[in-house]
Design a protein around this motif. Structure first.
Motif, PDB file in Angstrom:
ATOM      1  N   LYS A   1       0.645  -1.239  -0.015  1.00  0.00           N
ATOM      2  CA  LYS A   1       0.131   0.128   0.139  1.00  0.00           C
ATOM      3  C   LYS A   1       0.898   1.289  -0.208  1.00  0.00           C
ATOM      4  CE  LYS A   1      -3.921   2.099   2.519  1.00  0.00           C
ATOM      5  NZ  LYS A   1      -4.814   2.050   3.782  1.00  0.00           N
ATOM      6  N   GLY A   2       0.641   2.016  -0.893  1.00  0.00           N
ATOM      7  CA  GLY A   2       1.179   3.414  -0.873  1.00  0.00           C
ATOM      8  C   GLY A   2       2.451   3.327  -2.015  1.00  0.00           C
ATOM      9  N   ALA A   3       2.983   2.189  -2.340  1.00  0.00           N
ATOM     10  CA  ALA A   3       4.232   2.109  -3.261  1.00  0.00           C
ATOM     11  C   ALA A   3       3.980   2.741  -4.637  1.00  0.00           C
ATOM     12  CB  ALA A   3       4.389   0.629  -3.410  1.00  0.00           C
ATOM     13  N   THR A   4       4.632   3.404  -5.026  1.00  0.00           N
ATOM     14  CA  THR A   4       4.846   4.257  -6.592  1.00  0.00           C
ATOM     15  C   THR A   4       5.645   3.282  -7.496  1.00  0.00           C
ATOM     16  OG1 THR A   4       6.335   5.634  -6.082  1.00  0.00           O
ATOM     17  CG2 THR A   4       4.033   6.409  -5.543  1.00  0.00           C
ATOM     18  N   THR A   5       6.538   2.439  -6.834  1.00  0.00           N
ATOM     19  CA  THR A   5       7.519   1.623  -7.701  1.00  0.00           C
ATOM     20  C   THR A   5       7.472   0.461  -7.070  1.00  0.00           C
ATOM     21  OG1 THR A   5       9.227   2.569  -6.807  1.00  0.00           O
ATOM     22  CG2 THR A   5       8.568   3.768  -8.629  1.00  0.00           C
ATOM     23  N   VAL A   6       8.171  -0.540  -7.687  1.00  0.00           N
ATOM     24  CA  VAL A   6       8.624  -1.826  -7.342  1.00  0.00           C
ATOM     25  C   VAL A   6      10.191  -1.648  -7.701  1.00  0.00           C
ATOM     26  CG1 VAL A   6       8.836  -4.349  -7.570  1.00  0.00           C
ATOM     27  CG2 VAL A   6       6.604  -3.191  -7.886  1.00  0.00           C
ATOM     28  N   ASP A   7      11.103  -1.684  -6.554  1.00  0.00           N
ATOM     29  CA  ASP A   7      12.586  -1.680  -6.756  1.00  0.00           C
ATOM     30  C   ASP A   7      13.141  -3.071  -6.818  1.00  0.00           C
ATOM     31  OD1 ASP A   7      11.692   0.717  -6.286  1.00  0.00           O
ATOM     32  OD2 ASP A   7      12.392   0.913  -4.029  1.00  0.00           O
ATOM     33  N   VAL A   8      14.047  -2.898  -7.763  1.00  0.00           N
ATOM     34  CA  VAL A   8      14.995  -4.269  -7.864  1.00  0.00           C
ATOM     35  C   VAL A   8      16.200  -3.873  -7.415  1.00  0.00           C
ATOM     36  CG1 VAL A   8      15.930  -5.700  -9.381  1.00  0.00           C
ATOM     37  CG2 VAL A   8      13.856  -4.493 -10.085  1.00  0.00           C
ATOM     38  N   TRP A   9      16.727  -4.715  -6.365  1.00  0.00           N
ATOM     39  CA  TRP A   9      17.848  -4.557  -5.617  1.00  0.00           C
ATOM     40  C   TRP A   9      18.896  -5.856  -5.909  1.00  0.00           C
ATOM     41  CZ3 TRP A   9      19.288  -0.618  -2.274  1.00  0.00           C
ATOM     42  CH2 TRP A   9      18.418   0.440  -1.983  1.00  0.00           C
ATOM     43  N   ALA A  10      20.235  -5.686  -5.891  1.00  0.00           N
ATOM     44  CA  ALA A  10      21.188  -6.740  -5.993  1.00  0.00           C
ATOM     45  C   ALA A  10      21.795  -6.921  -4.573  1.00  0.00           C
ATOM     46  CB  ALA A  10      22.245  -6.326  -7.146  1.00  0.00           C
ATOM     47  N   LYS A  11      21.900  -7.924  -4.013  1.00  0.00           N
ATOM     48  CA  LYS A  11      22.621  -8.284  -2.868  1.00  0.00           C
ATOM     49  C   LYS A  11      24.182  -8.564  -3.275  1.00  0.00           C
ATOM     50  CE  LYS A  11      23.048 -11.146   1.382  1.00  0.00           C
ATOM     51  NZ  LYS A  11      23.218  -9.875   2.327  1.00  0.00           N
ATOM     52  N   GLN A  12      25.227  -8.065  -2.829  1.00  0.00           N
ATOM     53  CA  GLN A  12      26.303  -8.103  -3.184  1.00  0.00           C
ATOM     54  C   GLN A  12      27.237  -9.498  -2.552  1.00  0.00           C
ATOM     55  OE1 GLN A  12      28.884  -4.170  -3.267  1.00  0.00           O
ATOM     56  NE2 GLN A  12      27.008  -3.616  -2.281  1.00  0.00           N
ATOM     57  N   GLY A  13      27.861  -9.967  -3.455  1.00  0.00           N
ATOM     58  CA  GLY A  13      28.684 -11.193  -3.121  1.00  0.00           C
ATOM     59  C   GLY A  13      28.012 -12.565  -2.789  1.00  0.00           C
ATOM     60  N   VAL A  14      26.930 -12.650  -3.638  1.00  0.00           N
ATOM     61  CA  VAL A  14      25.909 -13.880  -3.649  1.00  0.00           C
ATOM     62  C   VAL A  14      26.006 -14.271  -5.113  1.00  0.00           C
ATOM     63  CG1 VAL A  14      24.708 -13.419  -1.626  1.00  0.00           C
ATOM     64  CG2 VAL A  14      23.775 -12.802  -3.769  1.00  0.00           C
ATOM     65  N   ALA A  15      25.518 -15.508  -5.473  1.00  0.00           N
ATOM     66  CA  ALA A  15      25.537 -16.069  -6.789  1.00  0.00           C
ATOM     67  C   ALA A  15      24.272 -15.612  -7.569  1.00  0.00           C
ATOM     68  CB  ALA A  15      25.571 -17.669  -6.694  1.00  0.00           C
ATOM     69  N   LEU A  16      23.297 -15.543  -6.878  1.00  0.00           N
ATOM     70  CA  LEU A  16      21.885 -14.835  -7.320  1.00  0.00           C
ATOM     71  C   LEU A  16      21.485 -13.465  -6.688  1.00  0.00           C
ATOM     72  CD1 LEU A  16      20.469 -16.411  -9.580  1.00  0.00           C
ATOM     73  CD2 LEU A  16      18.793 -17.353  -7.774  1.00  0.00           C
ATOM     74  N   PRO A  17      21.775 -12.629  -7.105  1.00  0.00           N
ATOM     75  CA  PRO A  17      21.734 -11.129  -6.125  1.00  0.00           C
ATOM     76  C   PRO A  17      20.492 -10.537  -6.353  1.00  0.00           C
ATOM     77  CG  PRO A  17      22.907 -10.873  -8.369  1.00  0.00           C
ATOM     78  CD  PRO A  17      22.791 -12.201  -8.400  1.00  0.00           C
ATOM     79  N   GLY A  18      19.668 -10.753  -7.190  1.00  0.00           N
ATOM     80  CA  GLY A  18      18.281  -9.944  -7.665  1.00  0.00           C
ATOM     81  C   GLY A  18      17.295 -10.105  -6.532  1.00  0.00           C
ATOM     82  N   HIS A  19      16.638  -9.073  -5.894  1.00  0.00           N
ATOM     83  CA  HIS A  19      15.468  -9.373  -5.141  1.00  0.00           C
ATOM     84  C   HIS A  19      14.714  -8.178  -5.308  1.00  0.00           C
ATOM     85  CE1 HIS A  19      18.375  -7.612  -2.419  1.00  0.00           C
ATOM     86  NE2 HIS A  19      17.483  -6.842  -1.884  1.00  0.00           N
ATOM     87  N   PHE A  20      13.382  -8.235  -5.191  1.00  0.00           N
ATOM     88  CA  PHE A  20      12.538  -7.072  -5.177  1.00  0.00           C
ATOM     89  C   PHE A  20      12.237  -6.706  -3.522  1.00  0.00           C
ATOM     90  CE2 PHE A  20      10.596  -9.537  -8.932  1.00  0.00           C
ATOM     91  CZ  PHE A  20      11.241  -8.687  -9.731  1.00  0.00           C
ATOM     92  N   GLN A  21      11.949  -5.122  -3.696  1.00  0.00           N
ATOM     93  CA  GLN A  21      11.574  -4.581  -2.556  1.00  0.00           C
ATOM     94  C   GLN A  21      10.055  -3.908  -3.014  1.00  0.00           C
ATOM     95  OE1 GLN A  21      12.034  -4.293   0.763  1.00  0.00           O
ATOM     96  NE2 GLN A  21      13.510  -6.178   0.530  1.00  0.00           N
ATOM     97  N   GLY A  22       9.119  -3.550  -2.011  1.00  0.00           N
ATOM     98  CA  GLY A  22       7.980  -2.954  -2.445  1.00  0.00           C
ATOM     99  C   GLY A  22       6.788  -3.709  -2.629  1.00  0.00           C
ATOM    100  N   LEU A  23       6.825  -5.149  -2.429  1.00  0.00           N
ATOM    101  CA  LEU A  23       5.908  -6.102  -2.991  1.00  0.00           C
ATOM    102  C   LEU A  23       5.260  -6.787  -1.641  1.00  0.00           C
ATOM    103  CD1 LEU A  23       7.294  -7.901  -6.031  1.00  0.00           C
ATOM    104  CD2 LEU A  23       5.479  -6.032  -6.095  1.00  0.00           C
ATOM    105  N   GLN A  24       3.979  -7.120  -1.819  1.00  0.00           N
ATOM    106  CA  GLN A  24       3.349  -7.907  -0.865  1.00  0.00           C
ATOM    107  C   GLN A  24       4.067  -9.175  -0.606  1.00  0.00           C
ATOM    108  OE1 GLN A  24      -0.794  -7.929  -0.419  1.00  0.00           O
ATOM    109  NE2 GLN A  24      -1.068  -5.950  -1.778  1.00  0.00           N
ATOM    110  N   THR A  25       4.112  -9.805   0.768  1.00  0.00           N
ATOM    111  CA  THR A  25       4.460 -10.864   1.122  1.00  0.00           C
ATOM    112  C   THR A  25       3.451 -11.796   1.696  1.00  0.00           C
ATOM    113  OG1 THR A  25       5.783 -10.293   2.739  1.00  0.00           O
ATOM    114  CG2 THR A  25       6.917 -10.697   0.691  1.00  0.00           C
ATOM    115  N   CYS A  26       3.405 -13.183   1.457  1.00  0.00           N
ATOM    116  CA  CYS A  26       2.436 -14.058   2.255  1.00  0.00           C
ATOM    117  C   CYS A  26       3.163 -14.742   3.418  1.00  0.00           C
ATOM    118  CB  CYS A  26       1.778 -15.070   1.463  1.00  0.00           C
ATOM    119  SG  CYS A  26       2.960 -16.136   0.672  1.00  0.00           S
TER     120      CYS A  26
END
Length: 464
Positions: free
Chosen positions: A136-161
């Motif tokens: 609620k209230g989000a205007t974008t979905v952000d894509v982040w990359a965690k440094q030093g891992v094999a699979l760095p991408g993850h989202f922020q700003g999304l609902q989770t169950c």
């Protein structure tokens, strides 16, 4: 869409026969599935410009064979003679080869499993909004990359169950962080001169047994055993500081649902004999099972006590990290079934497997639906009272773990909501995250590709 590369400041953690799902060769798409091709077409030009084609890579290395990726070390490497595509396999005990998915392919599979779960449980279920709808209230979905891992991408700003029983996207994140908590508690316990062992309790079960009823009976048996004077005296005598209890559930067509409970026991002092403990526990467990009508458990499988070395042999390795007691407890539900049995994730795999018969798919759907109903409201992992406090572990629920911000991450892109809707409708979420490995411009190219397809489709509908 804004493409950025801004670091995030580190933050502290506040049918009658079983169907075997078809394993696609890496890169092989299912019939009617265009997302893999779309992803490659969208990012291919940008990625190739940066990384070079296969021929160019060979030229740059002087014709030498490039090194295997870290996740493929120890696996058998094979090349498709027709396409030149490289894929990896693990040799089984019978010397057969089983294709191993790359981390990126596993991520795509997790999203496919989640979509299958939504198809069973319905769009009004909590899982439907997970990693699909913005908070609620989000205007974008952000894509982040965690440094030093094999699979760095993850989202922020999304609902989770945060449904660790059902959601193949949330469950691995929860399990990984629970594993870290358990690993820390084990380290502290051993540093203080203690010992950690893992008893596993299994009860007799038959094909016709309902899962919910079996779980209730096993829970009653465990409670009955735990309340007995002999059990309490044994814990006092062995100086048991506390326990962690994890539930694992698989299904086999021969014997039906197979729920079993792993417990991690923390002892204040070392020297506990595994054989003696197993024998003593079996006597109490047998009595408790008979009392609640479960039947007599087998001496061989009813109670099994393991230490770290046996648990590592019991389960395969996870990447280059040996699977230990912490993984066995925290990630019990993420393991595949053995000996013809299937986990909940493998039931979902059957539902999305193009080679599965309609009868097998319908059977898998019915089983997953029963599994979802039976596990509703149950805890998958539980610590005994005071144990987290004893080892200075912050008590966080699954929702808090899912919402926890990844440390040491870099902001790659901010996706407007109209572009996010296009990505979600085309089922490209996992591909966007996988594109993070190639850089911000590749992510931007893929997002623009999805938006362009969506606009084109809308224009066609208007024209018609």
């Amino acid at each position: 869409m804004q493409s950025l590369a801004r670091p995030r400041a580190p933050m502290g953690a506040a049918a009658s026969e079983t169907h075997t799902p078809h394993t696609s060769r890496p890169g092989q798409k299912r019939p009617g599935d265009t997302t893999s091709d779309d992803a490659r077409a969208a990012v291919g030009g940008v990625a190739a410009g940066r990384l070079g084609t296969t021929a160019e890579l060979g030229a740059k290395t002087g014709g030498r064979k490039p090194l295997k990726p870290a996740w493929a070390v120890g696996l058998v490497e094979m090349t498709d003679g027709e396409t030149g595509e490289i894929f990896y396999a693990r040799r089984a005990h019978d010397c057969s080869l089983h294709v191993v998915r790359s981390p990126a392919e596993k991520r795509v599979l997790r999203y496919e499993r989640k979509a299958a779960a939504v198809a069973v449980l319905g769009k009004k279920h909590r899982i439907a909004a997970c990693h699909a709808h913005p908070v609620k209230g989000a205007t974008t979905v952000d894509v982040w990359a965690k440094q030093g891992v094999a699979l760095p991408g993850h989202f922020q700003g999304l609902q989770t169950c945060a449904l660790s029983w059902l959601c193949s996207v949330c469950a691995p994140k929860i399990a990984e962080r629970r594993s870290a908590e358990i690993e820390y508690a084990m380290t502290v316990c051993k540093a203080q001169g203690g010992q950690v062992l893992m008893p596993t309790f299994t009860a007799p079960h038959q094909r016709k047994d309902a899962l919910a009823e079996t779980l209730d009976r096993i829970k009653k048996a465990l409670r009955s055993m735990g309340q007995s004077r002999r059990y309490r005296e044994m814990q006092d005598r062995l100086a048991v500081a506390g326990r962690i209890i994890a539930t694992e559930i698989t299904h086999g067509e021969a014997n039906g649902w197979h729920p079993h409970f792993h417990e991690l026991w923390f002892f204040e002092r070392a020297g506990v004999n595994l054989v003696d403990l197993e024998a003593e526990l079996y006597v109490m467990w047998r009595k408790a099972c008979l009392k609640v009508g479960l039947g007599e458990p087998s001496r061989k499988h009813g109670v099994v006590v393991q230490d770290g070395s046996r648990a590592a042999q019991y389960v395969s390795k996870m990447g280059d990290k040996e699977w230990g007691l912490a993984d066995e407890i925290a990630k019990a539900s993420s393991k595949g079934g053995r000996g013809g049995s299937r986990s909940a994730w493998q039931l979902l795999d059957c539902m999305i497997d193009p080679e599965a018969t309609p009868a097998h798919q319908k059977r898998a759907e019915a089983l997953f639906r029963e599994y979802a109903e039976a596990t509703k409201g149950r805890r998958q992992l539980a610590w005994s009272q005071g144990l987290k406090k004893r080892y200075a572990i912050v008590d966080m629920n699954d929702e808090e773990l899912c919402a926890q911000v990844e440390e040491d991450s870099v902001l790659i892109a901010q996706i407007p909501l109209d572009a996010w809707r296009a990505i979600r409708l085309q089922k490209m979420q996992a591909h966007v995250l996988n594109a993070v490995q190639c850089g911000a411009d590749v992510v931007a190219a893929l997002v623009e590709h999805c938006l362009r397809i969506s606009v084109t489709a809308t224009q066609k509908e208007v024209t018609v």
